[in-house]
Design a protein around this motif. Structure first.
Motif, PDB file in Angstrom:
ATOM      1  N   GLY A 118      12.265   8.536   9.560  1.00 23.04           N
ATOM      2  CA  GLY A 118      11.917   7.345  10.316  1.00 23.04           C
ATOM      3  C   GLY A 118      11.998   6.126   9.435  1.00 23.04           C
ATOM      4  N   GLN A 119      11.623   4.999  10.020  1.00 27.78           N
ATOM      5  CA  GLN A 119      11.670   3.725   9.321  1.00 27.78           C
ATOM      6  C   GLN A 119      10.952   3.811   7.978  1.00 27.78           C
ATOM      7  OE1 GLN A 119      13.282   1.306  11.004  1.00 27.78           O
ATOM      8  NE2 GLN A 119      13.090  -0.248   9.423  1.00 27.78           N
ATOM      9  N   SER A 120       9.804   4.508   7.959  1.00 27.20           N
ATOM     10  CA  SER A 120       8.969   4.503   6.770  1.00 27.20           C
ATOM     11  C   SER A 120       9.577   5.292   5.616  1.00 27.20           C
ATOM     12  CB  SER A 120       7.595   5.076   7.106  1.00 27.20           C
ATOM     13  OG  SER A 120       7.765   6.402   7.562  1.00 27.20           O
ATOM     14  N   ASP A 121      10.547   6.162   5.903  1.00 24.77           N
ATOM     15  CA  ASP A 121      11.179   6.918   4.823  1.00 24.77           C
ATOM     16  C   ASP A 121      12.299   6.137   4.154  1.00 24.77           C
ATOM     17  OD1 ASP A 121       9.557   9.034   5.297  1.00 24.77           O
ATOM     18  OD2 ASP A 121      10.968  10.023   6.674  1.00 24.77           O
ATOM     19  N   GLU A 122      12.689   5.037   4.784  1.00 22.33           N
ATOM     20  CA  GLU A 122      13.847   4.315   4.280  1.00 22.33           C
ATOM     21  C   GLU A 122      13.472   3.380   3.134  1.00 22.33           C
ATOM     22  OE1 GLU A 122      16.310   4.152   8.495  1.00 22.33           O
ATOM     23  OE2 GLU A 122      15.071   2.468   7.855  1.00 22.33           O
ATOM     24  N   LEU A 123      14.348   3.366   2.158  1.00 25.22           N
ATOM     25  CA  LEU A 123      14.199   2.441   1.046  1.00 25.22           C
ATOM     26  C   LEU A 123      14.684   1.080   1.541  1.00 25.22           C
ATOM     27  CD1 LEU A 123      13.377   3.062  -1.888  1.00 25.22           C
ATOM     28  CD2 LEU A 123      15.811   3.317  -2.428  1.00 25.22           C
ATOM     29  N   LEU A 124      13.923   0.017   1.279  1.00 23.84           N
ATOM     30  CA  LEU A 124      14.339  -1.316   1.725  1.00 23.84           C
ATOM     31  C   LEU A 124      14.750  -2.168   0.517  1.00 23.84           C
ATOM     32  CD1 LEU A 124      14.705  -3.566   3.834  1.00 23.84           C
ATOM     33  CD2 LEU A 124      12.258  -4.079   3.564  1.00 23.84           C
ATOM     34  N   ILE A 125      15.995  -2.607   0.541  1.00 22.00           N
ATOM     35  CA  ILE A 125      16.520  -3.450  -0.534  1.00 22.00           C
ATOM     36  C   ILE A 125      16.622  -4.886  -0.041  1.00 22.00           C
ATOM     37  CG2 ILE A 125      18.515  -3.915  -2.012  1.00 22.00           C
ATOM     38  CD1 ILE A 125      19.140  -0.944  -1.922  1.00 22.00           C
TER      39      ILE A 125
ATOM     40  N   ASP B 250       2.338  -8.944  -3.219  1.00 20.51           N
ATOM     41  CA  ASP B 250       2.086  -7.502  -3.097  1.00 20.51           C
ATOM     42  C   ASP B 250       2.288  -6.972  -1.683  1.00 20.51           C
ATOM     43  OD1 ASP B 250       1.534  -7.289  -5.722  1.00 20.51           O
ATOM     44  OD2 ASP B 250      -0.649  -7.437  -5.502  1.00 20.51           O
ATOM     45  N   ALA B 251       2.338  -7.871  -0.712  1.00 25.55           N
ATOM     46  CA  ALA B 251       2.495  -7.447   0.684  1.00 25.55           C
ATOM     47  C   ALA B 251       3.961  -7.256   1.077  1.00 25.55           C
ATOM     48  CB  ALA B 251       1.855  -8.484   1.603  1.00 25.55           C
ATOM     49  N   SER B 252       4.877  -7.484   0.138  1.00 22.69           N
ATOM     50  CA  SER B 252       6.303  -7.390   0.482  1.00 22.69           C
ATOM     51  C   SER B 252       6.683  -5.978   0.914  1.00 22.69           C
ATOM     52  CB  SER B 252       7.167  -7.792  -0.715  1.00 22.69           C
ATOM     53  OG  SER B 252       8.535  -7.642  -0.375  1.00 22.69           O
ATOM     54  N   PRO B 253       7.505  -5.852   1.962  1.00 27.73           N
ATOM     55  CA  PRO B 253       8.001  -4.530   2.347  1.00 27.73           C
ATOM     56  C   PRO B 253       9.150  -4.059   1.459  1.00 27.73           C
ATOM     57  CG  PRO B 253       8.904  -6.197   3.809  1.00 27.73           C
ATOM     58  CD  PRO B 253       7.984  -6.916   2.862  1.00 27.73           C
ATOM     59  N   ALA B 254       9.627  -4.908   0.560  1.00 27.05           N
ATOM     60  CA  ALA B 254      10.808  -4.565  -0.243  1.00 27.05           C
ATOM     61  C   ALA B 254      10.473  -3.532  -1.319  1.00 27.05           C
ATOM     62  CB  ALA B 254      11.367  -5.816  -0.908  1.00 27.05           C
TER      63      ALA B 254
ATOM     64  N   VAL C 206      12.694  -2.916  -9.435  1.00 22.11           N
ATOM     65  CA  VAL C 206      11.843  -2.200  -8.478  1.00 22.11           C
ATOM     66  C   VAL C 206      10.550  -2.988  -8.313  1.00 22.11           C
ATOM     67  CG1 VAL C 206      10.470  -0.106  -8.126  1.00 22.11           C
ATOM     68  CG2 VAL C 206      12.814   0.067  -9.031  1.00 22.11           C
ATOM     69  N   LEU C 207      10.167  -3.275  -7.078  1.00 20.03           N
ATOM     70  CA  LEU C 207       8.925  -4.011  -6.832  1.00 20.03           C
ATOM     71  C   LEU C 207       7.722  -3.118  -7.138  1.00 20.03           C
ATOM     72  CD1 LEU C 207       9.310  -6.917  -6.000  1.00 20.03           C
ATOM     73  CD2 LEU C 207      11.146  -5.558  -5.031  1.00 20.03           C
ATOM     74  N   ALA C 208       6.766  -3.639  -7.887  1.00 25.11           N
ATOM     75  CA  ALA C 208       5.570  -2.862  -8.249  1.00 25.11           C
ATOM     76  C   ALA C 208       4.779  -2.463  -7.001  1.00 25.11           C
ATOM     77  CB  ALA C 208       4.692  -3.676  -9.198  1.00 25.11           C
ATOM     78  N   SER C 209       4.886  -3.258  -5.944  1.00 30.40           N
ATOM     79  CA  SER C 209       4.121  -2.986  -4.723  1.00 30.40           C
ATOM     80  C   SER C 209       4.741  -1.883  -3.871  1.00 30.40           C
ATOM     81  CB  SER C 209       4.015  -4.263  -3.883  1.00 30.40           C
ATOM     82  OG  SER C 209       5.319  -4.778  -3.624  1.00 30.40           O
ATOM     83  N   SER C 210       5.945  -1.433  -4.221  1.00 27.64           N
ATOM     84  CA  SER C 210       6.620  -0.397  -3.421  1.00 27.64           C
ATOM     85  C   SER C 210       5.864   0.930  -3.488  1.00 27.64           C
ATOM     86  CB  SER C 210       8.044  -0.196  -3.951  1.00 27.64           C
ATOM     87  OG  SER C 210       8.579   1.009  -3.455  1.00 27.64           O
ATOM     88  N   ASP C 211       5.768   1.599  -2.320  1.00 24.20           N
ATOM     89  CA  ASP C 211       5.154   2.931  -2.331  1.00 24.20           C
ATOM     90  C   ASP C 211       6.233   4.012  -2.453  1.00 24.20           C
ATOM     91  OD1 ASP C 211       6.275   2.745   0.150  1.00 24.20           O
ATOM     92  OD2 ASP C 211       4.414   3.073   1.281  1.00 24.20           O
ATOM     93  N   LYS C 212       7.464   3.588  -2.781  1.00 26.06           N
ATOM     94  CA  LYS C 212       8.551   4.547  -3.006  1.00 26.06           C
ATOM     95  C   LYS C 212       9.127   4.353  -4.409  1.00 26.06           C
ATOM     96  CE  LYS C 212       9.770   4.357   1.872  1.00 26.06           C
ATOM     97  NZ  LYS C 212       9.078   3.041   2.135  1.00 26.06           N
TER      98      LYS C 212
ATOM     99  N   ALA D 177      13.104   4.339  -5.433  1.00 27.91           N
ATOM    100  CA  ALA D 177      13.605   3.024  -5.832  1.00 27.91           C
ATOM    101  C   ALA D 177      14.209   3.082  -7.238  1.00 27.91           C
ATOM    102  CB  ALA D 177      12.484   1.985  -5.771  1.00 27.91           C
ATOM    103  N   GLN D 178      13.514   3.790  -8.144  1.00 31.43           N
ATOM    104  CA  GLN D 178      14.053   3.956  -9.506  1.00 31.43           C
ATOM    105  C   GLN D 178      15.340   4.769  -9.461  1.00 31.43           C
ATOM    106  OE1 GLN D 178      12.904   2.496 -12.275  1.00 31.43           O
ATOM    107  NE2 GLN D 178      10.822   1.891 -11.770  1.00 31.43           N
TER     108      GLN D 178
END
Ligand SMILES: [Fe+2]
Length: 341
Positions: free
Chosen positions: A31-38, A81-85, A264-270, A274-275
């Motif tokens: 789903g959307q949440s599994d996708e890496l956002l660049i 920190d709220a960025s979805p990226a 890689v954004l520090a706020s990313s939960d992926k 991302a790395q």
């Protein structure tokens, strides 16, 4: 503030999903949440090639939002920190430096650093170079002989160049070149050169319109990046057929090689995925896309050579510049003061 951001948001464009081609990813029900956002400010065609090859290799689905260096960098800083990226890709270093200054990047992994020589990534370890582009002086061969070419980019402020050269000061590409001049020579020299530019140069919207004006004889030369010329040469020569490239070399500010960045954004939960993406882009397979594709940008990692049509990076005698401290905001302030923007 609200108006400004809605204007920026409207220019950034739509989110694009590149998972359809992948049966496995689609079947796993990602789903959307599994996708890496660049957030991508690189040329869209190159970003797409990297994403497609990465997803094919790893099965990790990726989406991206496309925009310019400055607008995407500003957006990341505003979102904090709220960025979805998860990942930020740029054409030039100053936007990476701005996001780094806001302390929004995680460290790149040692595996990525191992793939990228030190001169193509900041010593801070907060992001990495993913490609490079060389500053060139494109000139009309009917209007200038090789003997008449400027020895230094700084010569273009002299009276004999009045009305004879052009550049696109509003573009992040050109502002990166001036940011390098500022770092190398300081504010006095840079302000004087910009004053000379205001007097001497014709102003164009972008690299392509600048090259077109050189080709048509509207101006004798223009300061642009190399790959616009090589792309046109490989296609129709419509905007470069009457031109050649002059490389300033000698560690001149005009020999600046600009590093395109990835972080890689520090706020990313992926973090892991991302790395992995940056590891792929800087791997032999990722860099080979630069060697063989239509971007004509330079590879910087994993020992991959440049497209054979290009002058090798090592022969350009570029000045040493710290990409983490390139300050495009200071440049844009100076240009605004000078009436160039
Ligand atoms: Fe470009």
């Amino acid at each position: 503030m609200r108006t400004r951001w809605s204007r920026i948001a409207s220019r950034i464009g739509v989110v694009v999903t590149l998972t359809a081609a992948l049966g496995t990813a689609a079947c796993s029900g990602s789903g959307q949440s599994d996708e890496l956002l660049i957030y991508s400010a690189q040329h869209e065609s190159l970003t797409k090639e990297w994403i497609e090859a990465f997803t094919e290799e790893t099965g990790i689905p990726v989406t991206y939002r496309q925009g310019g260096d400055t607008e995407m960098g500003n957006q990341l800083v505003a979102e904090g920190d709220a960025s979805p990226a998860d990942v930020f890709l740029t054409e030039n270093s100053p936007a990476m430096a701005a996001v780094e200054r806001a302390d929004l990047f995680a460290d790149i992994t040692p595996e990525i650093a191992d793939q990228v020589p030190e001169q193509y990534r900041p010593s801070s370890g907060k992001w990495t170079g993913v490609a490079a582009r060389a500053t060139v002086f494109a000139y009309n061969t009917d209007m200038l002989t090789p003997e008449q070419l400027p020895a230094s980019m700084l010569d273009l402020q002299r009276p004999e160049w009045q009305g004879r050269w052009g550049a696109p000061p509003a573009k992040a590409d050109f502002q990166a070149i001036v940011a390098a001049l500022l770092q190398l020579e300081g504010p006095e020299v840079t302000e004087r050169w910009l004053d000379g530019m205001k007097t001497n140069a014709e102003i164009y919207d972008n690299n392509i319109t600048t090259l077109r004006a050189v080709n048509s004889g509207e101006v004798a030369g223009g300061v642009i990046y190399h790959y616009y010329w090589f792309r046109d040469q490989a296609e129709t020569e419509e905007i470069s057929g009457n031109t050649e490239l002059h490389y300033f070399r000698n560690e001149d500010p005009g020999a600046f090689v600009s590093i395109s960045g990835g972080g890689v954004l520090a706020s990313s939960d992926k973090q892991d995925q991302a790395q992995q993406f940056l590891q792929f882009v800087t791997s032999e397979a990722g860099q080979d896309i630069l060697r063989t594709g239509t971007s004509f940008e330079y590879p910087v990692a994993s020992g991959v050579a440049a497209n054979p049509a290009l002058v090798p990076l090592a022969e350009l005698q570029a000045p040493a510049v710290d990409p983490s401290t390139l300050d495009a905001q200071a440049v844009s302030d100076m240009m605004t003061k000078d009436g160039l923007l």
